[in-house]
Design an enzyme around this catalytic site. Structure first.
Site, short mmCIF file in Angstrom:
data_model
loop_
_atom_site.label_atom_id
_atom_site.label_comp_id
_atom_site.label_asym_id
_atom_site.label_seq_id
_atom_site.Cartn_x
_atom_site.Cartn_y
_atom_site.Cartn_z
N ASP A 234 -2.82 -3.94 -3.90
CA ASP A 234 -3.28 -4.85 -3.15
C ASP A 234 -2.19 -5.56 -2.13
OD1 ASP A 234 -5.88 -6.61 -2.37
OD2 ASP A 234 -4.62 -8.14 -3.10
N GLU A 286 6.56 9.21 -15.12
CA GLU A 286 6.77 9.44 -16.66
C GLU A 286 5.55 9.99 -17.38
OE1 GLU A 286 8.27 5.76 -18.40
OE2 GLU A 286 9.45 5.47 -16.93
C1 NOJ Z 1 -7.14 -7.30 -0.01
C2 NOJ Z 1 -8.30 -7.11 -0.72
O1 NOJ Z 1 -8.89 -5.87 -0.13
C3 NOJ Z 1 -9.12 -8.56 0.01
O2 NOJ Z 1 -10.56 -8.14 -0.73
C4 NOJ Z 1 -8.66 -9.53 -0.83
O3 NOJ Z 1 -9.21 -10.89 -0.53
C5 NOJ Z 1 -7.09 -9.86 -0.24
N1 NOJ Z 1 -6.43 -8.39 -0.49
C6 NOJ Z 1 -6.53 -10.71 -1.19
O4 NOJ Z 1 -6.04 -10.34 -2.56
#
Ligand code: NOJ
Length: 584
Positions: A234, A286
Site C-alpha cells: 500500500d 529466501e
Molecule cells: C490505498 C488503498 O488502496 C486505499 O484504499 C487506502 O485508503 C489508502 N491507500 C490508505 O491506506
C-alpha cells in the site's frame, strides 16, 4: 450461441498489420508473475458467514473455488488485520492478528490451505506507510514525552507560528484537510503535531528510523511463514519523506494536476525508498514458490513508476495511468505504448487494471453520460446517472482489450458479474473517511465497495445468510447474481471465463504487442499478440474486420454481418473482438 462457439469467416478489409520491435522482456515459464491474472478480494464485501453484514475469511474460503474456476493465478486480499476500521482496514492496529470481524489466524490458515488445494496464491495487502492510531506503538508514542525514542516511530514535529498554532508544514491529507493533527501532551498541555497523509486515525511511520524497517521485515516473514504468496504494498511510494519536510502546494491525491501529479512531491517517490524494497525482495527470495511484491506506487510519469520494478525490487507495479485513461483511441494507444516501453526497459511486465476498491467501477465510468462532477470520485443520487447498458457494453469490450495485452492483469471482485457502482447510495450509509473529512464535498469510494450478489437465497442476494449488508445493494443486482449468470452462455461471468481461458491457452500474457495500422480514422484500435488480433471499436460506426476466425467477442451484439449475404463481419461500436486472421 456462446462467444466461443462463434466461428465466422470474415473478409480482409480496412486494417493492415505493421510489425514493430518486440516490447516485452524474455521470461521463463516459472516467472508466473509476468503473465499473471490477479483477482482482488475486498473481504468485507465478498461473502459473510456470520450474518453481521460484513464479509469474512471463512466466506472467502467457502467461495474461493468459484474464483479459482475463473482461471486466476492469485488473489490480492485487501486488509483483514486487526483494525478499528476507520479506513476499511487500511488503519492497522496489529499487523500479526486477524480482526475479529473477519475471523481468526486459524481462518487465515484454512484459507491458505484451500488456496493451495486450488492452486491459487494469496497475496497479503501490507500497509507500511501508516498504521492505526490504536496501534501499540502509537499509543506508546502519545504517552511518551517529546523527544523520546517512542515518538521516533512516527513523524512528530512542533507547530509553527504563535503558540505553535499552525501545523509544521502545509501538506494536505489525501482524504481532505490538513495532514497534521495536534496532540495533547501527557502532562495535559497542547503539544506536538503528528503527520498523517491519510486520515488522522492513520499516523505515518517514520521510515528514517531503522526500528520501523526491522518491524516490517518481521511482519513480512510472519505472513510468508504462514504461506502468503507475497504482498501488495500500500502507498509504496510514500514511506520516505524529503528531509526537512518542505512545504508543497499540490493536492495529495493529484486531482489538481492530472498530467503529472506528484512529480515533485516531497512525500512521494524519494530515492531512499527503493532500498526498502531491495531488502524485501531478498527476503521473498529466501522462500520457495516465487513470492512476489506488487507496488501501489502512484507516481508519474509512468517511466518513474518503472523504477519500482527494477530487477532487484518489486515484481509488479499497478498501472494507474492505464486505469485512468478513458474511452479515447489516441490516449489508450499512447499509454499502452509508453507502459510497455517503460516497464520493458527494466525487463519487467507491465500490468493492466480497470477497476479496484478506490475508483468507480469501469462499468460505471464507461457509461457516464456527463463529465464527472468530482473527477476520480464516485457518483451519488444527485448526479446524472450513468447509462448502464452502454457502460456494460464498453466495460466488457475494455476488459477483452485489456486481457489481450501482454503482461499481468488485475481484476476487482464483481467485475466478472458486470457490476457497476451503487450510484444511488443514500449518504447516511457512507463510511469512506473522505466523505466526512470534506463535509460531504467528496462522496468517497463506498459506491464501488458494495457487497457481492451471489444468489437469491437471502435478501442480501446471498452475500449473507441474513438480510444484512454493510452497504445496500442496488435492486437491479438481483439479475446479476453469480447463480443467475452461471448457465447463461452470454452472461458476463461466462464471458470472463472464456476470455481468461483463451488468454491462457494463447499465452497472450507472455506475448509481444504489434500495433495494427488504423485506417478507420481513429475508430478501431487494434494490435496483434501471439497471432491473435485484438480490436476495440471506440467509434460510432461499425468497422469491417479482416478475414479470420473469431475467437471471442465482447458480447453477442458485438458483431454484425456487413452485407445482405451475411458474408462479411463488422465490429460494432463499443465492442471488442479477438480473432485469428486467415493466412493469406
Ligand atoms: C490505498 C488503498 O488502496 C486505499 O484504499 C487506502 O485508503 C489508502 N491507500 C490508505 O491506506
Amino acid at each position: 450461441m456462446s462467444q466461443t462457439e462463434q466461428r465466422t469467416a470474415i473478409p480482409q478489409h480496412n486494417i493492415e498489420a505493421r510489425f514493430e520491435e518486440p516490447t516485452h522482456g524474455p521470461s521463463t515459464s516459472s516467472e508466473w508473475w509476468r503473465r499473471s491474472v490477479i483477482y482482488q478480494i475486498y473481504p468485507r464485501s465478498f461473502r459473510d458467514t456470520t450474518g453481521n453484514g460484513i464479509g469474512d475469511l471463512p466466506g472467502i474460503t467457502a467461495e474461493l473455488h468459484h474464483i479459482a474456476a475463473l482461471g486466476v493465478d492469485a488473489i490480492w486480499l485487501s486488509p483483514f488485520f486487526a483494525s478499528p476500521q476507520k479506513d476499511a482496514g487500511y488503519d492497522v492496529s496489529d499487523y500479526r492478528a486477524v480482526d475479529p470481524i473477519f475471523g481468526t489466524l486459524e481462518d487465515f490458515d484454512a484459507l491458505i490451505a484451500e488456496a493451495n488445494r486450488l492452486g491459487v496464491k494469496i497475496l497479503v495487502d501490507l500497509v507500511p506507510n501508516h498504521c492505526s492510531n490504536e496501534h501499540a506503538l502509537f499509543v506508546e508514542a502519545l504517552a511518551s514525552p517529546k523527544g523520546s525514542s517512542a515518538r521516533e516511530h512516527f513523524i512528530f514535529r512542533d507547530g509553527r507560528g504563535v503558540d505553535c498554532q499552525l501545523p509544521p508544514n502545509n501538506w494536505q491529507s489525501h482524504f481532505g484537510g490538513p495532514a497534521w493533527t495536534r496532540i495533547t501532551e501527557p502532562d495535559g498541555t497542547p503539544g506536538q503535531y503528528y503527520l498523517h497523509l491519510f486520515d488522522s486515525a492513520q499516523p505515518d511511520f517514520n521510515w528514517d528510523n531503522p526500528a520501523v524497517g526491522d518491524e516490517f521485515e518481521s511482519v513480512l516473514r510472519f505472513w510468508l511463514d504462514r504461506g502468503a504468496g507475497g504482498f501488495r504494498v500500500d502507498v509504496a511510494h510514500a514511506l520516505i519523506k524529503a528531509s526537512g519536510l518542505p512545504d508543497w502546494d499540490g493536492r495529495a491525491d493529484g486531482a489538481d494536476s492530472p498530467g503529472y501529479p506528484f512529480a515533485d512531491a516531497p512525500m512521494f517517490g524519494q530515492p531512499a525508498v527503493h532500498e526498502v524494497y531491495r531488502r524485501w525482495r531478498s527476503i521473498c527470495e529466501e522462500y520457495e514458490g516465487e513470492r512476489v511484491l506488487c507496488a501501489e506506487a502512484n507516481v508519474h510519469p509512468i517511466e518513474s513508476m518503472a523504477d519500482w520494478v527494477r530487477p532487484d525490487e518489486m515484481h509488479q507495479s499497478f498501472n494507474f495511468p492505464f486505469l485512468h485513461t478513458g474511452w479515447d483511441h489516441a490516449a489508450l494507444k499512447a499509454i499502452i505504448t509508453r507502459s510497455l516501453k517503460a516497464f520493458g526497459a527494466v525487463n519487467a511486465p507491465s500490468t493492466w487494471v480497470l477497476s479496484n476498491h478506490d475508483v468507480p467501477r469501469h462499468a460505471t465510468r464507461l457509461g457516464a453520460t456527463a463529465p464527472s462532477p468530482r473527477p476520480g470520485d464516485g457518483l451519488g443520487p444527485q448526479d446524472e446517472q450513468p447509462d448502464i447498458v452502454l457502460g456494460l457494453a464498453r466495460a466488457r469490450a475494455a476488459t477483452l482489450f485489456m486481457l489481450g495485452l501482454p503482461g499481468g492483469a488485475y481484476l476487482y471482485q464483481g467485475e466478472e458479474l458486470g457490476l457497476g457502482d451503487n450510484t444511488m447510495l443514500p449518504n447516511e450509509h457512507r463510511q469512506d473517511p473522505s466523505y466526512a473529512r470534506t463535509n460531504g464535498e467528496r462522496l468517497g469510494r463506498d459506491g464501488c465497495r458494495v457487497p457481492l450478489p451471489w444468489d437469491d437465497s437471502s435478501s442480501s442476494l446471498g452475500f449473507s445468510d441474513s438480510a444484512a449488508s454493510w452497504l445496500p445493494q442496488p435492486a437491479e443486482w438481483a439479475k446479476l447474481t453469480r447463480q443467475a449468470q452461471e448457465t447463461d452462455p452470454d452472461s458476463t461471468l461466462n464471458f470472463y471465463r472464456n476470455a481468461l481461458a483463451l488468454r491462457s491457452s494463447s499465452q497472450l500474457g507472455l506475448g509481444n504487442l504489434n500495433w495494427l495500422e488504423d485506417t478507420t480514422n481513429g475508430q478501431l484500435l487494434g494490435f496483434e499478440n501471439t497471432g491473435v488480433m485484438v480490436a476495440l471499436n471506440l467509434g460510432v460506426e461499425p468497422v469491417a474486420l479482416p478475414a479470420g476466425e473469431v475467437l471471442l467477442a465482447s458480447s453477442s451484439e458485438a458483431l454484425s454481418p456487413a452485407g445482405p449475404e451475411g458474408s462479411a463481419v463488422l465490429l460494432n461500436p463499443n465492442a471488442a473482438v479477438w480473432l485469428r486472421r486467415a493466412s493469406s
